[in-house]
Scaffold this motif. Structure first.
Motif, PDB file in Angstrom:
ATOM      1  N   ARG A  47       0.855  -1.174  -0.092  1.00 34.48           N
ATOM      2  CA  ARG A  47      -0.036  -0.009   0.041  1.00 34.48           C
ATOM      3  C   ARG A  47       0.861   1.288   0.110  1.00 34.48           C
ATOM      4  O   ARG A  47       0.232   2.554  -0.140  1.00 34.48           O
ATOM      5  CB  ARG A  47      -1.102   0.025   1.151  1.00 34.48           C
ATOM      6  CG  ARG A  47      -0.248  -0.015   2.576  1.00 34.48           C
ATOM      7  CD  ARG A  47      -1.127   0.440   3.762  1.00 34.48           C
ATOM      8  NE  ARG A  47      -0.562   0.658   4.948  1.00 34.48           N
ATOM      9  CZ  ARG A  47      -1.073   0.729   6.048  1.00 34.48           C
ATOM     10  NH1 ARG A  47      -2.333   0.886   6.039  1.00 34.48           N
ATOM     11  NH2 ARG A  47      -0.163   1.183   6.992  1.00 34.48           N
ATOM     12  N   ARG A  48       2.269   1.114  -0.119  1.00 39.16           N
ATOM     13  CA  ARG A  48       2.911   2.322   0.164  1.00 39.16           C
ATOM     14  C   ARG A  48       2.719   3.179  -1.154  1.00 39.16           C
ATOM     15  O   ARG A  48       2.695   4.712  -0.850  1.00 39.16           O
ATOM     16  CB  ARG A  48       4.278   1.861   0.352  1.00 39.16           C
ATOM     17  CG  ARG A  48       5.467   2.952   0.058  1.00 39.16           C
ATOM     18  CD  ARG A  48       6.992   2.811   0.654  1.00 39.16           C
ATOM     19  NE  ARG A  48       6.811   2.804   1.978  1.00 39.16           N
ATOM     20  CZ  ARG A  48       7.837   3.011   2.838  1.00 39.16           C
ATOM     21  NH1 ARG A  48       8.962   2.984   2.302  1.00 39.16           N
ATOM     22  NH2 ARG A  48       8.012   2.973   3.949  1.00 39.16           N
ATOM     23  N   PRO A  49       2.778   2.648  -2.307  1.00 39.91           N
ATOM     24  CA  PRO A  49       2.584   3.619  -3.452  1.00 39.91           C
ATOM     25  C   PRO A  49       1.250   4.459  -3.225  1.00 39.91           C
ATOM     26  O   PRO A  49       1.050   5.561  -3.669  1.00 39.91           O
ATOM     27  CB  PRO A  49       2.476   2.879  -4.568  1.00 39.91           C
ATOM     28  CG  PRO A  49       3.518   1.612  -4.331  1.00 39.91           C
ATOM     29  CD  PRO A  49       3.023   1.478  -2.807  1.00 39.91           C
ATOM     30  N   PHE A 128      12.966 -10.558 -15.466  1.00 41.83           N
ATOM     31  CA  PHE A 128      11.879 -10.337 -14.736  1.00 41.83           C
ATOM     32  C   PHE A 128      11.599  -9.755 -13.663  1.00 41.83           C
ATOM     33  O   PHE A 128      10.810  -8.809 -13.121  1.00 41.83           O
ATOM     34  CB  PHE A 128      11.001 -11.575 -14.606  1.00 41.83           C
ATOM     35  CG  PHE A 128       9.535 -11.773 -14.194  1.00 41.83           C
ATOM     36  CD1 PHE A 128       8.624 -12.070 -15.047  1.00 41.83           C
ATOM     37  CD2 PHE A 128       9.410 -11.884 -12.897  1.00 41.83           C
ATOM     38  CE1 PHE A 128       7.236 -11.670 -14.952  1.00 41.83           C
ATOM     39  CE2 PHE A 128       7.939 -11.769 -12.396  1.00 41.83           C
ATOM     40  CZ  PHE A 128       6.948 -11.884 -13.466  1.00 41.83           C
ATOM     41  N   VAL A 129      12.719  -9.940 -12.702  1.00 40.42           N
ATOM     42  CA  VAL A 129      12.734  -9.292 -11.393  1.00 40.42           C
ATOM     43  C   VAL A 129      13.082  -7.756 -11.746  1.00 40.42           C
ATOM     44  O   VAL A 129      12.594  -6.962 -11.056  1.00 40.42           O
ATOM     45  CB  VAL A 129      13.911  -9.882 -10.434  1.00 40.42           C
ATOM     46  CG1 VAL A 129      14.267  -9.047  -9.453  1.00 40.42           C
ATOM     47  CG2 VAL A 129      13.436 -11.108 -10.044  1.00 40.42           C
ATOM     48  N   LEU A 134      10.923  -2.145 -11.518  1.00 35.97           N
ATOM     49  CA  LEU A 134      10.330  -1.048 -12.215  1.00 35.97           C
ATOM     50  C   LEU A 134       9.085  -0.691 -12.086  1.00 35.97           C
ATOM     51  O   LEU A 134       8.527   0.729 -12.236  1.00 35.97           O
ATOM     52  CB  LEU A 134      10.902  -1.111 -13.757  1.00 35.97           C
ATOM     53  CG  LEU A 134      10.776   0.138 -14.309  1.00 35.97           C
ATOM     54  CD1 LEU A 134      11.433   1.381 -13.991  1.00 35.97           C
ATOM     55  CD2 LEU A 134      11.137  -0.063 -15.952  1.00 35.97           C
ATOM     56  N   ALA A 135       8.352  -1.961 -12.265  1.00 30.93           N
ATOM     57  CA  ALA A 135       6.925  -1.433 -12.316  1.00 30.93           C
ATOM     58  C   ALA A 135       6.401  -1.041 -11.035  1.00 30.93           C
ATOM     59  O   ALA A 135       5.594  -0.261 -10.842  1.00 30.93           O
ATOM     60  CB  ALA A 135       6.124  -2.822 -12.460  1.00 30.93           C
ATOM     61  N   TYR A 136       6.792  -1.465  -9.842  1.00 29.79           N
ATOM     62  CA  TYR A 136       6.574  -0.988  -8.657  1.00 29.79           C
ATOM     63  C   TYR A 136       6.949   0.459  -8.196  1.00 29.79           C
ATOM     64  O   TYR A 136       6.172   1.405  -7.511  1.00 29.79           O
ATOM     65  CB  TYR A 136       7.508  -1.860  -7.484  1.00 29.79           C
ATOM     66  CG  TYR A 136       6.944  -1.444  -5.859  1.00 29.79           C
ATOM     67  CD1 TYR A 136       5.971  -1.903  -5.361  1.00 29.79           C
ATOM     68  CD2 TYR A 136       7.951  -0.526  -5.230  1.00 29.79           C
ATOM     69  CE1 TYR A 136       5.607  -1.492  -3.903  1.00 29.79           C
ATOM     70  CE2 TYR A 136       7.680  -0.351  -4.006  1.00 29.79           C
ATOM     71  CZ  TYR A 136       6.477  -0.691  -3.211  1.00 29.79           C
ATOM     72  OH  TYR A 136       6.270  -0.335  -2.035  1.00 29.79           O
ATOM     73  N   LEU A 170       0.392  -4.807 -13.305  1.00 24.69           N
ATOM     74  CA  LEU A 170       1.570  -3.981 -13.882  1.00 24.69           C
ATOM     75  C   LEU A 170       2.717  -4.644 -13.793  1.00 24.69           C
ATOM     76  O   LEU A 170       3.717  -4.547 -14.654  1.00 24.69           O
ATOM     77  CB  LEU A 170       1.447  -2.456 -12.908  1.00 24.69           C
ATOM     78  CG  LEU A 170       2.380  -1.595 -13.599  1.00 24.69           C
ATOM     79  CD1 LEU A 170       1.755  -0.833 -14.789  1.00 24.69           C
ATOM     80  CD2 LEU A 170       2.712  -0.552 -12.508  1.00 24.69           C
ATOM     81  N   ILE A 171       2.911  -5.299 -12.718  1.00 23.90           N
ATOM     82  CA  ILE A 171       4.257  -6.147 -12.465  1.00 23.90           C
ATOM     83  C   ILE A 171       4.263  -7.190 -13.563  1.00 23.90           C
ATOM     84  O   ILE A 171       5.669  -7.277 -14.177  1.00 23.90           O
ATOM     85  CB  ILE A 171       4.364  -6.745 -11.010  1.00 23.90           C
ATOM     86  CG1 ILE A 171       4.551  -5.581 -10.054  1.00 23.90           C
ATOM     87  CG2 ILE A 171       5.365  -7.866 -10.683  1.00 23.90           C
ATOM     88  CD1 ILE A 171       4.509  -6.162  -8.614  1.00 23.90           C
TER      89      ILE A 171
END
Length: 316
Positions: A47-49, A128-129, A134-136, A170-171
């Motif tokens: 929930r941080r974003p 992938f990682v 980057l997505a996060y 998104l991830i």
């Protein structure tokens, strides 16, 4: 091994992998709310974003300014915690089930195939990682763009399920998209794609990557699209450079005639000379062959004696 033995081994390794995933899920379920010292709970990480948004862009349900996601049915909080725990369990147990898959496949591979497979699997996991990370970080900026549109009329009140699905989508999109350069390199190693096929088509490829990013990002916000398109363009360009170096090395190792197509001749065909003749220098003469040596006659065996007369006496 017989077919039955292979199936038994597959069943054993599958059970071990599932047990590792279950144990990891239990750890992730506990880690969702309680974390060891020095680590942040998974619920807080997720929930941080959303909590980084300004207070005027998100609804306050506690009256104390705390950042909380909304639950619209009784089972939503439990299901969200279970989903996050299962995803964390899949990641935490990945060394175990990847090792089981590797141990099941490698006995049928040669030494160079094992090395190539290990290299590609390592690169695939790393890419992938990198895409997921980057997505996060993109979610923080992209969510601000999405939640600030029409902020004068509405206020953001995201439910836990919808927010988690958006983050997970998104991830996955970023992680899978980052595998594209690896696919390009694999096609080049297989001889299907060469650098000369793509060296003059960079503009069209970059345009296609940005169009792909525009359609595949869950929120379709401009920040996420630009981030995904730019990162994919950079990775694909690195893959093209790897293809260029590999094609140049392969060109040095293969002779020029092997680079030609099957329908192209390797050179002009010269007319053949008459069959059964040899070239003689002008003014030369043939030497007369000497007499042919005849083989010496072989002594004939002595004629057989007649069996008449005393021959019968000798036998008797």
């Amino acid at each position: 091994m017989t077919l039955v033995e292979h199936l038994e081994e597959l069943r054993r390794r599958t059970i071990i992998s599932l047990a590792a995933v279950v144990v990891g899920t239990v750890i992730g379920f506990i880690w969702y709310q309680s974390s060891p010292p020095g680590l942040m709970p998974l619920g807080e990480i997720i929930r941080r974003p959303y909590c980084n948004l300004p207070a005027e862009l998100r609804a306050d349900f506690t009256g104390e300014g705390e950042c909380r996601l909304l639950a619209t049915n009784p089972f939503e909080m439990f299901m969200l915690r279970l989903k996050v725990g299962a995803l964390a369990g899949l990641v935490l147990s990945s060394p175990v089930w990847l090792l089981e898959i590797w141990s099941f496949i490698t006995p049928g591979l040669h030494k160079n195939e094992k090395r190539n497979t290990l290299t590609f699997v390592t690169l695939a996991v790393g890419l992938f990682v990198a895409g997921a990370a980057l997505a996060y970080f993109v979610l923080d900026k992209g969510l601000y763009v999405l939640m600030s549109i029409g902020g004068e009329v509405q206020v953001g009140a995201l439910s836990g399920g919808s927010y988690f699905n958006f983050l997970l989508g998104l991830i996955v999109v970023f992680g899978v998209s980052f595998e594209l350069p690896l696919i390009v390199i694999m096609l080049n190693l297989a001889g299907v794609l060469r650098y000369e096929h793509v060296k003059d088509k960079r503009r069209a490829i970059i345009l296609g990557l940005f169009i792909f990013a525009a359609f595949m990002t869950p929120g379709q916000d401009p920040f996420s699209m630009v981030a995904l398109g730019a990162s994919m363009s950079l990775l694909v360009e690195l893959a093209f450079q790897v293809c260029r170096v590999h094609d140049k090395r392969r060109g040095r190792e293969r002779p020029e005639w092997m680079q030609l197509d099957d329908e192209v001749a390797s050179g002009p065909v010269e007319p053949a000379g008459p069959i059964g003749t040899s070239a003689v220098a002008p003014g030369g003469a043939f030497e007369r062959p000497g007499p042919i040596a005849r083989p010496e006659p072989v002594d004939k065996p002595a004629p057989r004696q007649s069996l008449s007369g005393g021959a019968f006496d000798d036998i008797l």
